[in-house]
Design a protein around this motif. Structure first.
Motif, mmCIF file in Angstrom:
data_model
loop_
_atom_site.group_PDB
_atom_site.id
_atom_site.type_symbol
_atom_site.label_atom_id
_atom_site.label_comp_id
_atom_site.label_asym_id
_atom_site.label_seq_id
_atom_site.Cartn_x
_atom_site.Cartn_y
_atom_site.Cartn_z
ATOM 1 N N HIS A 86 54.679 49.856 31.729
ATOM 2 C CA HIS A 86 54.472 48.559 31.096
ATOM 3 C C HIS A 86 54.246 48.752 29.610
ATOM 4 N N TRP A 87 54.079 47.627 28.876
ATOM 5 C CA TRP A 87 53.824 47.722 27.429
ATOM 6 C C TRP A 87 52.531 47.007 27.039
ATOM 7 N N TRP A 88 51.539 47.028 27.925
ATOM 8 C CA TRP A 88 50.235 46.444 27.624
ATOM 9 C C TRP A 88 49.355 47.506 26.958
ATOM 10 N N THR A 89 49.310 47.486 25.645
ATOM 11 C CA THR A 89 48.602 48.553 24.935
ATOM 12 C C THR A 89 47.542 48.059 23.950
ATOM 13 N N SER A 90 47.464 46.764 23.695
ATOM 14 C CA SER A 90 46.388 46.264 22.833
ATOM 15 C C SER A 90 45.077 46.290 23.619
ATOM 16 N N ALA A 91 43.964 45.997 22.936
ATOM 17 C CA ALA A 91 42.656 46.044 23.602
ATOM 18 C C ALA A 91 42.602 45.100 24.799
ATOM 19 N N SER A 92 43.029 43.852 24.615
ATOM 20 C CA SER A 92 42.973 42.887 25.714
ATOM 21 C C SER A 92 43.960 43.243 26.817
ATOM 22 N N GLU A 93 45.143 43.708 26.422
ATOM 23 C CA GLU A 93 46.142 44.092 27.425
ATOM 24 C C GLU A 93 45.668 45.276 28.250
ATOM 25 N N ARG A 94 44.988 46.221 27.597
ATOM 26 C CA ARG A 94 44.447 47.367 28.321
ATOM 27 C C ARG A 94 43.386 46.904 29.326
ATOM 28 N N HIS A 95 42.540 45.964 28.903
ATOM 29 C CA HIS A 95 41.533 45.435 29.816
ATOM 30 C C HIS A 95 42.196 44.787 31.030
ATOM 31 N N ALA A 96 43.275 44.045 30.782
ATOM 32 C CA ALA A 96 43.983 43.375 31.869
ATOM 33 C C ALA A 96 44.606 44.386 32.830
ATOM 34 N N ALA A 97 45.235 45.436 32.264
ATOM 35 C CA ALA A 97 45.834 46.472 33.106
ATOM 36 C C ALA A 97 44.764 47.222 33.896
ATOM 37 N N ASP A 98 43.644 47.507 33.249
ATOM 38 C CA ASP A 98 42.549 48.182 33.943
ATOM 39 C C ASP A 98 42.002 47.325 35.078
ATOM 40 N N TYR A 99 41.965 46.014 34.849
ATOM 41 C CA TYR A 99 41.506 45.101 35.907
ATOM 42 C C TYR A 99 42.439 45.189 37.115
ATOM 43 N N LEU A 100 43.739 45.190 36.881
ATOM 44 C CA LEU A 100 44.694 45.316 37.986
ATOM 45 C C LEU A 100 44.531 46.662 38.695
ATOM 46 N N ALA A 101 44.327 47.712 37.919
ATOM 47 C CA ALA A 101 44.155 49.041 38.512
ATOM 48 C C ALA A 101 42.921 49.087 39.410
ATOM 49 N N ASP A 102 41.854 48.465 38.962
ATOM 50 C CA ASP A 102 40.624 48.447 39.766
ATOM 51 C C ASP A 102 40.817 47.662 41.057
ATOM 52 N N ARG A 103 41.494 46.523 40.950
ATOM 53 C CA ARG A 103 41.713 45.703 42.158
ATOM 54 C C ARG A 103 42.653 46.430 43.128
ATOM 55 N N LEU A 104 43.615 47.159 42.574
ATOM 56 C CA LEU A 104 44.520 47.908 43.446
ATOM 57 C C LEU A 104 43.779 49.043 44.131
ATOM 58 N N GLN A 105 42.848 49.664 43.420
ATOM 59 C CA GLN A 105 42.041 50.718 44.019
ATOM 60 C C GLN A 105 41.231 50.173 45.189
ATOM 61 N N ASP A 106 40.811 48.913 45.094
ATOM 62 C CA ASP A 106 40.105 48.275 46.202
ATOM 63 C C ASP A 106 40.974 48.206 47.450
ATOM 64 N N GLU A 107 42.301 48.223 47.236
ATOM 65 C CA GLU A 107 43.243 48.196 48.358
ATOM 66 C C GLU A 107 43.599 49.601 48.835
ATOM 67 N N GLY A 108 42.962 50.605 48.257
ATOM 68 C CA GLY A 108 43.226 51.980 48.663
ATOM 69 C C GLY A 108 44.430 52.600 48.000
ATOM 70 N N VAL A 109 44.886 52.020 46.882
ATOM 71 C CA VAL A 109 46.061 52.527 46.173
ATOM 72 C C VAL A 109 45.668 52.833 44.734
ATOM 73 N N THR A 110 46.087 53.987 44.238
ATOM 74 C CA THR A 110 45.774 54.390 42.865
ATOM 75 C C THR A 110 46.880 53.968 41.915
ATOM 76 N N TRP A 111 46.493 53.288 40.827
ATOM 77 C CA TRP A 111 47.411 52.866 39.774
ATOM 78 C C TRP A 111 47.577 54.022 38.798
ATOM 79 N N GLN A 112 48.776 54.584 38.721
ATOM 80 C CA GLN A 112 49.080 55.653 37.773
ATOM 81 C C GLN A 112 49.717 55.015 36.547
ATOM 82 N N ASP A 113 49.007 54.995 35.435
ATOM 83 C CA ASP A 113 49.399 54.208 34.282
ATOM 84 C C ASP A 113 50.458 54.900 33.425
ATOM 85 N N ALA A 114 51.477 54.123 33.038
ATOM 86 C CA ALA A 114 52.516 54.602 32.121
ATOM 87 C C ALA A 114 52.729 53.516 31.067
ATOM 88 N N ALA A 115 51.800 53.435 30.125
ATOM 89 C CA ALA A 115 51.851 52.416 29.080
ATOM 90 C C ALA A 115 52.681 52.916 27.906
#
Length: 426
Positions: free
Chosen positions: A29-58
């Motif tokens: 993805h191309w979410w690299t600003s401060a707010s975009e990073r927060h948004a991507a991190d939020y998705l990663a955390d919620r995905l981890q709740d589902e037992g899946v690890t988000w491997q980031d490629a920003a």
């Protein structure tokens, strides 16, 4: 040449992918600003709740230009990501090659056909199959303003261009920069497309950019939009330079600039700086566009590969469109939910304006050119380049630019590069 490139991409994807952890998704993805990073991190955390690890490629780069190059390179080398941020016509280009995982089962279980806005549902559906997971809707025609400056000077948000000019003059006399702006190509073109919408309205805007009516580019309303683009330089910083959009957000936050025209990801960035909409800053529609929504819809697609990671990919798709994640993600990102079953009272004033206007349907909706909703990359890049040159070089006659754009549209249309998501249901 174009067909040969896509042939290489298709062949590369068929190469066996290396083994990896079963419940990990590699997301480009191309979410690299401060707010975009927060948004991507939020998705990663919620995905981890589902037992899946988000491997980031920003991949950094405004408007996703760099990310698209990296995506093609990775597919060509046989290392396609599990998921990638794609927007608008790009979805159909990859889907036409049979490279995207069909998400029909996910969509059916979550009843996406009833819960999503119709335009959103059409964007993610190709040839009867759902091939993308929707994240959020951005409103491009947004005017931000520094509340402290406006309060100090007794100003109200301008609703028309005469009001804007009077407001800008008052701000200038008070010693502030009226309008933040950069000379980055995509930022200039973003400003222009809001002006184009203001002058033409959604129907003609779609005629110009989606249906590619070359003759319509000679219309006097297009002339007025182009001339206003240059006129606005009078209220921009004296020494315009090629600055990232985050710097303009900072100028507005610090009170260095009083107004800023940018997509509502700007709201997310201002929030990341600790500011609150309706308090330290306000937002409203760009003058003349209160009854229109210039939109871009963020989506994630899943690449098929050998289908070994399909379970994790489907969990990601289901998660991002769920009510709870829609509420959390879009609040951080600055966008609004793709779902129409949202309680608008839960949205901040800026988001409520955007969500409510978009919900009025296709008559008020206009797909963004710059942010990949209106047409393909070739035409987008050509128009963006021409607009930037015109903005920076006052010697270019407005009529000459209109002629050049019309010529480019005719030339590319002859190659068959047309796309109309609203008329074809693609």
């Amino acid at each position: 040449m174009r067909q040969a490139m896509w042939g290489l991409l298709l062949g590369a994807l068929c190469v066996g992918a290396p083994a990896r952890a079963q419940e990990t998704v590699d997301v480009l993805h191309w979410w690299t600003s401060a707010s975009e990073r927060h948004a991507a991190d939020y998705l990663a955390d919620r995905l981890q709740d589902e037992g899946v690890t988000w491997q980031d490629a920003a991949i950094p780069g405004g408007a996703g230009v760099g990310a698209m190059k990296v995506l093609k390179s990775r597919v060509l080398s046989g290392k396609a990501p599990d998921a990638a941020q794609l927007i608008g016509p790009a979805i159909s280009e990859w889907a036409d090659l049979g490279l995207l995982l069909e998400l029909d089962n996910v969509a059916r279980r979550a009843n996406w056909s009833d819960k999503l806005f119709p335009t959103v549902a059409s964007v993610i559906r190709m040839r009867g199959h759902v091939v993308a997971a929707p994240l959020g809707i951005h409103r491009i025609n947004t005017l931000f303003y520094n509340q402290a400056i406006f309060t100090k000077l007794g100003l109200a948000a301008p609703r028309s261009w005469p009001e804007f000019e009077r407001t800008a003059d008052a701000i200038s006399r008070a010693g502030y920069t009226p309008l933040a702006q950069s000379t980055e190509s995509w930022q200039i073109a973003t400003l222009f497309e809001t002006l184009l919408l203001s002058e033409t309205g959604p129907a003609m805007y779609r005629d110009l950019l989606v249906r590619r009516n070359a003759n319509a580019w000679y219309d006097v309303r297009v002339t007025r939009a182009l001339e206003r683009l240059r006129r606005l330089k009078h209220w921009m910083p004296q020494n315009l330079s090629e600055r990232p959009w985050q710097d303009e957000a900072a100028d507005l936050a610090r009170g260095k600039a009083a107004m800023w025209i940018m997509g509502d990801w700007g709201k997310g960035e201002l929030q990341a700086m600790g500011l609150t909409p309706g308090d330290q800053f306000g937002c409203t529609a760009v003058p003349g566009t209160a009854d229109a929504h210039l939109y871009s819809i963020d989506t994630l697609v899943m690449f098929t590969g050998d289908y070994a990671n399909q379970s994790a990919q489907e969990k990601l798709a289901q998660m991002v469109a769920s009510p709870a994640v829609q509420a959390g993600y879009n609040k951080i990102k600055g966008s609004v939910p793709v779902r129409r079953d949202v309680d608008p009272s839960t949205l901040d004033p800026c988001a409520r304006q955007s969500w409510t206007t978009f919900g009025r349907g296709q008559a008020v909706q206009a797909p963004s050119l710059v942010h990949r909703m209106a047409t393909d990359e070739a035409l987008k890049d050509a128009i963006v380049s021409l607009i930037r040159r015109y903005f920076l070089d006052d010697r270019i006659p407005t009529s000459e630019l209109q002629r050049r754009i019309a010529a480019v549209i005719r030339a590319l249309s002859l190659e068959g590069n047309s796309y109309d998501s609203q008329d074809t249901g693609r």
